[in-house]
Write an enzyme that holds these catalytic residues in place. Structure first.
Site, short mmCIF file in Angstrom:
data_model
loop_
_atom_site.label_atom_id
_atom_site.label_comp_id
_atom_site.label_asym_id
_atom_site.label_seq_id
_atom_site.Cartn_x
_atom_site.Cartn_y
_atom_site.Cartn_z
N SER A 66 -15.57 -1.92 17.17
CA SER A 66 -15.41 -1.46 18.35
C SER A 66 -15.89 -0.91 19.11
CB SER A 66 -14.20 -0.40 17.87
OG SER A 66 -12.77 -1.06 17.51
N LYS A 69 -15.72 -2.33 22.81
CA LYS A 69 -15.11 -1.74 23.44
C LYS A 69 -15.81 -1.51 24.15
CE LYS A 69 -11.27 -0.68 20.67
NZ LYS A 69 -11.52 -1.38 19.37
N TYR A 192 -10.06 -10.23 22.62
CA TYR A 192 -10.04 -9.58 22.18
C TYR A 192 -10.99 -8.95 20.64
CZ TYR A 192 -9.04 -5.06 19.47
OH TYR A 192 -10.07 -4.06 18.88
N TYR A 244 -13.35 7.63 17.20
CA TYR A 244 -12.26 7.41 16.91
C TYR A 244 -11.78 9.07 17.54
CZ TYR A 244 -13.29 3.15 15.37
OH TYR A 244 -13.81 2.02 14.98
N VAL A 262 -15.85 -0.61 13.06
CA VAL A 262 -15.89 -0.47 11.90
C VAL A 262 -16.03 -1.97 10.82
CG1 VAL A 262 -12.53 0.05 12.10
CG2 VAL A 262 -13.44 -2.20 11.98
N1 GLU Z 1 -10.92 -5.72 15.27
C1 GLU Z 1 -10.85 -4.34 15.23
C2 GLU Z 1 -9.59 -3.83 15.44
O1 GLU Z 1 -9.52 -4.54 16.19
C3 GLU Z 1 -11.91 -3.41 16.04
C4 GLU Z 1 -11.77 -1.74 14.93
C5 GLU Z 1 -12.80 -1.28 15.07
O2 GLU Z 1 -13.72 -1.35 15.23
O3 GLU Z 1 -12.51 0.89 15.70
O4 GLU Z 1 -8.64 -3.30 14.17
#
Ligand code: GLU
Length: 311
Positions: A66, A69, A192, A244, A262
């Site tokens: 993430s 992002k 993604y 989060y 994650v």
């Molecule tokens: N590739 C993971 C997903 O889309 C990333 C989630 C994360 O790191 O929070 O679930």
């Protein structure tokens, strides 16, 4: 201000203390992510002058998950105006899990680009902005900000998520249903998932953090890598939404823009001062690295980094 000697000393203390935390487990909902040594622990700091201080497995490569992002959000801020972006994604914290679908269904627009729904909508915007070159162009930005010649995708993790990512598939279909993505669901998800599978080290994250800490200039140089306004917007969203549904507590205790992934990584930005990269794959129930969160708290306290502190 913390000089290199103070950073060296504090980093040693923080690394030793955080090493003792053994709670949490590596994320397993992406099967390949659980095939990792849970005891790995890397910690790097890059200061505004570009000095890198590292501890433990600072050079171990893991998938960015993430934290991508943040990079994708920066890419979209660099090429589209606020109104165009705001039609597809907001800037409010959700108070829900990163992969929650409930709020999306109620509000019919993702809350922010730091949760899966928002990042998938951002990915679609990048496809509209760059067409067939979306992967190439975005990875070039990733590489530049991470201070690398180029970046590589971990194909095993990518395939693993592609094979099992039904929840993200559900989110993407709902976005499509609301007219919030223009491209085919599988194409948007493939990009993604590739962004999430970019391999980095804590040093790369620390360097990215230092670029953001310098409002877009490369650490230790005057080279401008990002527009200051884009950095302000990206850091604002990281500040309120990056950790989060722990974002409020994180601001309370640590007081710095940050983003966790994650795989067990955390990117932390101390504006004007330094970037921090942490990696430790044992994550808590919210999906954040246990040692990463602890290291963030200890570093903020000992280097007096909390942005709202008057001390
Ligand atoms: N590739 C993971 C997903 O889309 C990333 C989630 C994360 O790191 O929070 O679930």
């Amino acid at each position: 201000m913390s000089g290199p000697d103070e950073i060296e000393q504090v980093l040693t203390e923080v690394f030793d203390e955080a090493s003792r935390a053994t709670d949490g487990e590596p994320a397993s909902y992406i099967p390949e992510l659980s095939a990792v040594d849970p005891d790995l622990f890397g910690l790097s700091i890059c200061d505004a002058d570009g000095n890198m201080t590292r501890r433990g497995d600072a050079d171990h490569a893991f998938t960015i998950q993430s934290v991508s992002k943040v990079l994708s959000h920066l890419c979209v801020l660099a090429c589209l105006d606020d109104d165009t972006i705001a039609e597809r994604v907001g800037v409010e914290p959700t108070g829900e899990d990163y992969d929650s679908i409930i709020k999306l269904d109620h509000h019919k627009r993702p809350f922010n680009p730091m949760v899966n729904a928002g990042a998938i909508a951002v990915t679609d915007l990048l496809m509209s902005a760059h067409g067939e070159k979306a992967l190439e162009k975005t990875l070039a930005v990733y590489a530049r900000l991470l201070g690398r010649e180029n970046v590589e995708i971990d194909d095993a993790v990518f395939q693993s998520e592609q094979r099992t990512g039904e929840r993200n598939r559900a989110i993407a279909h709902l976005l499509k249903n609301f007219g919030l993505i223009d491209h085919p669901v599988e194409d948007v998800l493939a990009l993604y998932f590739k962004h999430c599978s970019v391999r980095v080290t804590t040093q790369d994250l620390a360097r990215l953090g230092a670029v953001l800490a310098r409002h877009g200039r490369a650490p230790g140089s005057d080279e401008v890598l990002l527009d200051t306004e884009c950095v302000r917007k990206a850091l604002s969203v990281m500040f309120s939404c990056g950790m989060y549904n722990y974002a409020g507590q994180w601001i309370y205790e640590v007081g710095l823009p940050a983003k966790s992934g994650v795989s067990g990584c955390v990117l932390i930005v101390a504006p004007g001062r330094m970037g921090v990269g942490v990696y430790s794959p044992r994550v808590d129930a919210r999906g954040s690295s246990v040692r990463g969160v602890l290291a963030g708290r200890l570093l903020s306290e000992r280097l007096n980094l909390h942005l709202l502190s008057g001390a």
